[in-house]
Enzyme design. Structure first.
Site, PDB file in Angstrom:
ATOM      1  N   ASP A 180      25.084  47.796  35.987  1.00  0.00           N
ATOM      2  CA  ASP A 180      26.202  47.202  36.731  1.00  0.00           C
ATOM      3  C   ASP A 180      26.946  48.282  37.533  1.00  0.00           C
ATOM      4  O   ASP A 180      27.314  48.073  38.699  1.00  0.00           O
ATOM      5  CB  ASP A 180      27.148  46.517  35.732  1.00  0.00           C
ATOM      6  N   LYS A 226      28.242  37.838  50.651  1.00  0.00           N
ATOM      7  CA  LYS A 226      27.327  37.970  49.504  1.00  0.00           C
ATOM      8  C   LYS A 226      26.324  39.103  49.730  1.00  0.00           C
ATOM      9  O   LYS A 226      25.695  39.192  50.786  1.00  0.00           O
ATOM     10  CB  LYS A 226      26.574  36.661  49.273  1.00  0.00           C
TER      11      LYS A 226
HETATM   12  C1  LIG Z   1      32.778  53.327  43.432  1.00  0.00           C
HETATM   13  C2  LIG Z   1      33.091  52.065  42.754  1.00  0.00           C
HETATM   14  C3  LIG Z   1      32.227  51.841  41.576  1.00  0.00           C
HETATM   15  C4  LIG Z   1      32.383  50.485  41.016  1.00  0.00           C
HETATM   16  C5  LIG Z   1      31.374  50.294  39.930  1.00  0.00           C
HETATM   17  C6  LIG Z   1      31.836  49.293  38.924  1.00  0.00           C
HETATM   18  C7  LIG Z   1      31.041  48.037  39.049  1.00  0.00           C
HETATM   19  C8  LIG Z   1      31.528  47.063  38.056  1.00  0.00           C
HETATM   20  C9  LIG Z   1      31.493  45.699  38.667  1.00  0.00           C
HETATM   21  C10 LIG Z   1      31.937  44.679  37.676  1.00  0.00           C
HETATM   22  O1  LIG Z   1      31.561  44.732  36.548  1.00  0.00           O
HETATM   23  S1  LIG Z   1      32.975  43.459  38.204  1.00  0.00           S
HETATM   24  C11 LIG Z   1      33.363  42.601  36.668  1.00  0.00           C
HETATM   25  C12 LIG Z   1      32.538  41.380  36.407  1.00  0.00           C
HETATM   26  N1  LIG Z   1      32.732  40.410  37.450  1.00  0.00           N
HETATM   27  C13 LIG Z   1      33.817  39.613  37.490  1.00  0.00           C
HETATM   28  O2  LIG Z   1      34.681  39.646  36.661  1.00  0.00           O
HETATM   29  C14 LIG Z   1      33.893  38.645  38.659  1.00  0.00           C
HETATM   30  C15 LIG Z   1      34.451  37.308  38.256  1.00  0.00           C
HETATM   31  N2  LIG Z   1      34.231  36.356  39.355  1.00  0.00           N
HETATM   32  C16 LIG Z   1      35.129  36.270  40.385  1.00  0.00           C
HETATM   33  O3  LIG Z   1      36.198  36.885  40.384  1.00  0.00           O
HETATM   34  C17 LIG Z   1      34.741  35.436  41.542  1.00  0.00           C
HETATM   35  O4  LIG Z   1      33.864  34.419  41.125  1.00  0.00           O
HETATM   36  C18 LIG Z   1      34.090  36.238  42.677  1.00  0.00           C
HETATM   37  C19 LIG Z   1      35.077  37.315  43.179  1.00  0.00           C
HETATM   38  C20 LIG Z   1      32.777  36.912  42.238  1.00  0.00           C
HETATM   39  C21 LIG Z   1      33.778  35.283  43.815  1.00  0.00           C
HETATM   40  O5  LIG Z   1      34.932  34.570  44.081  1.00  0.00           O
HETATM   41  P1  LIG Z   1      35.325  34.199  45.580  1.00  0.00           P
HETATM   42  O6  LIG Z   1      36.453  33.216  45.484  1.00  0.00           O
HETATM   43  O7  LIG Z   1      35.527  35.420  46.415  1.00  0.00           O
HETATM   44  O8  LIG Z   1      33.981  33.541  46.076  1.00  0.00           O
HETATM   45  P2  LIG Z   1      33.746  32.042  46.548  1.00  0.00           P
HETATM   46  O9  LIG Z   1      33.955  31.096  45.430  1.00  0.00           O
HETATM   47  O10 LIG Z   1      34.536  31.818  47.810  1.00  0.00           O
HETATM   48  O11 LIG Z   1      32.184  32.084  46.886  1.00  0.00           O
HETATM   49  C22 LIG Z   1      31.692  32.895  47.930  1.00  0.00           C
HETATM   50  C23 LIG Z   1      30.179  32.723  47.925  1.00  0.00           C
HETATM   51  O12 LIG Z   1      29.663  33.381  46.755  1.00  0.00           O
HETATM   52  C24 LIG Z   1      28.977  32.433  45.933  1.00  0.00           C
HETATM   53  N3  LIG Z   1      29.276  32.753  44.531  1.00  0.00           N
HETATM   54  C25 LIG Z   1      30.472  33.066  44.014  1.00  0.00           C
HETATM   55  N4  LIG Z   1      30.371  33.293  42.695  1.00  0.00           N
HETATM   56  C26 LIG Z   1      29.085  33.121  42.379  1.00  0.00           C
HETATM   57  C27 LIG Z   1      28.346  33.207  41.189  1.00  0.00           C
HETATM   58  N5  LIG Z   1      28.926  33.555  40.033  1.00  0.00           N
HETATM   59  N6  LIG Z   1      27.015  32.983  41.231  1.00  0.00           N
HETATM   60  C28 LIG Z   1      26.408  32.644  42.388  1.00  0.00           C
HETATM   61  N7  LIG Z   1      27.058  32.541  43.568  1.00  0.00           N
HETATM   62  C29 LIG Z   1      28.377  32.768  43.558  1.00  0.00           C
HETATM   63  C30 LIG Z   1      29.559  31.076  46.320  1.00  0.00           C
HETATM   64  O13 LIG Z   1      28.648  30.036  46.021  1.00  0.00           O
HETATM   65  C31 LIG Z   1      29.758  31.268  47.808  1.00  0.00           C
HETATM   66  O14 LIG Z   1      28.502  31.170  48.449  1.00  0.00           O
HETATM   67  P3  LIG Z   1      28.380  30.487  49.913  1.00  0.00           P
HETATM   68  O15 LIG Z   1      29.219  31.374  50.822  1.00  0.00           O
HETATM   69  O16 LIG Z   1      26.919  30.526  50.239  1.00  0.00           O
HETATM   70  O17 LIG Z   1      28.944  29.108  49.765  1.00  0.00           O
END
Ligand SMILES: CCCCCCCCCC(=O)SCCNC(=O)CCNC(=O)[C@H](O)C(C)(C)COP(=O)(O)OP(=O)(O)OC[C@H]1O[C@@H](n2cnc3c(N)ncnc32)[C@H](O)[C@@H]1OP(=O)(O)O
Length: 259
Positions: A180, A226
């Site tokens: 991740d 995405k």
């Molecule tokens: C240098 C920096 C280093 C960083 C490294 C660290 C990396 C660590 C990364 C992580 O671990 S993050 C922690 C685990 N993830 C989360 O807690 C995220 C929880 N989920 C959310 O907050 C939201 O669901 C998310 C921000 C991912 C998306 O919300 P949005 O409101 O921005 O998206 P929206 O619902 O408008 O959907 C946008 C598109 O993405 C798709 N989508 C969103 N969530 C999805 C999902 N879970 N599965 C599949 N598709 C998804 C959605 O269908 C849609 O597709 P279309 O544009 O084609 O219609």
């Protein structure tokens, strides 16, 4: 994407006090210090500094680049690090520093997603990057390198004794963490602040505790906000594929709050 990637890496360099960027604002308590000593890290923590010890929150430790070699690194780890540093000399690859506390451009970028800025700042003052939260050599030892032209991030990773799952082997959660983190870094460098929406991992072979592996990640496809990425984990000699993963990261929408 290449231009924005280079600009993002330059911004990271500025935030992290690397050459190639404007100097850090002197009064900004959120800014990391320039890491003293180029290319080598002697000790991440002072002797006697244990988990939970308030000294582990000292700015010296919080702002030290922990992706540099330290005495716990095996020869394989050092050799790989040196190889990638060599590849970085012509600019095709870039070493990505990392810190316990991430008061970097991403921290600044993510502030807009929180309605209560004061509360968020308070929370962040005690926060540490999860894979950097264990003492030197006991948990996640790693260094990452990014290739902007190929949209790839490589992580060299040595898993320490506190990451055990089945005796003698790495815990699946620890493996998932590094997958991740590597995919997340690749995504953030490519498109800015993004979060993991889905992560699918196939664990093919167990990873021996203490061994060094290479995580190869790449951007496969971008569709609006995405970002589809994939990665594999291989042994240093590339003969063993330990894991494979696919993922979806979503670039955060500035109009949406996270809380
Ligand atoms: C240098 C920096 C280093 C960083 C490294 C660290 C990396 C660590 C990364 C992580 O671990 S993050 C922690 C685990 N993830 C989360 O807690 C995220 C929880 N989920 C959310 O907050 C939201 O669901 C998310 C921000 C991912 C998306 O919300 P949005 O409101 O921005 O998206 P929206 O619902 O408008 O959907 C946008 C598109 O993405 C798709 N989508 C969103 N969530 C999805 C999902 N879970 N599965 C599949 N598709 C998804 C959605 O269908 C849609 O597709 P279309 O544009 O084609 O219609």
């Amino acid at each position: 994407m290449l231009r924005s990637c280079v600009s993002r890496l330059r911004t990271l360099a500025v935030q992290r006090g690397l050459p190639g960027g404007a100097p850090l604002p002197a009064k900004d308590p959120w800014s990391p210090r320039v890491n003293p000593g180029a290319g080598r890290r002697e000790r991440a923590a002072k002797p006697g500094c244990v988990r939970g010890d308030p000294r582990s929150f000292s700015s010296e430790v919080m702002h030290m680049d922990l992706s540099l070699p330290n005495p716990s690194w095996s020869e394989d780890m050092r050799l790989l690090f040196d190889q990638f540093m060599k590849k970085s000399e012509d600019g095709s690859w870039k070493h990505l520093p990392s810190y316990k506390s991430k008061f970097t451009q991403e921290t600044e970028d993510i502030k807009i997603y929180f309605p209560d800025a004061k509360l968020m700042k308070e929370k962040l003052s005690q926060a540490q990057l999860f894979p950097r939260s264990l003492e030197e050599g006991l948990g996640f030892e790693y260094a990452m390198f990014h290739n902007c032209v190929e949209d790839r991030t490589v992580c060299i990773f040595q898993g320490g004794p506190y990451l055990q799952g089945v005796p003698g082997f790495l815990h699946g959660g620890a493996i998932a963490t590094m997958i991740d983190a590597t995919l997340g870094t690749c995504a953030v460098v490519a498109i800015g602040v993004a979060m993991t929406a889905s992560l699918n991992i196939s664990f093919k072979r167990p990873i021996p505790l203490g061994s060094v592996v290479v995580i190869n990640s790449q951007v496969d496809k971008v569709e609006g906000r995405k970002l589809f990425l994939s990665c594999n984990i291989r042994s240093v000699d590339e003969k063993t594929v330990y894991s494979e993963a696919t993922s979806l990261f979503v670039k955060l929408d500035p109009k949406t709050r996270l809380t």
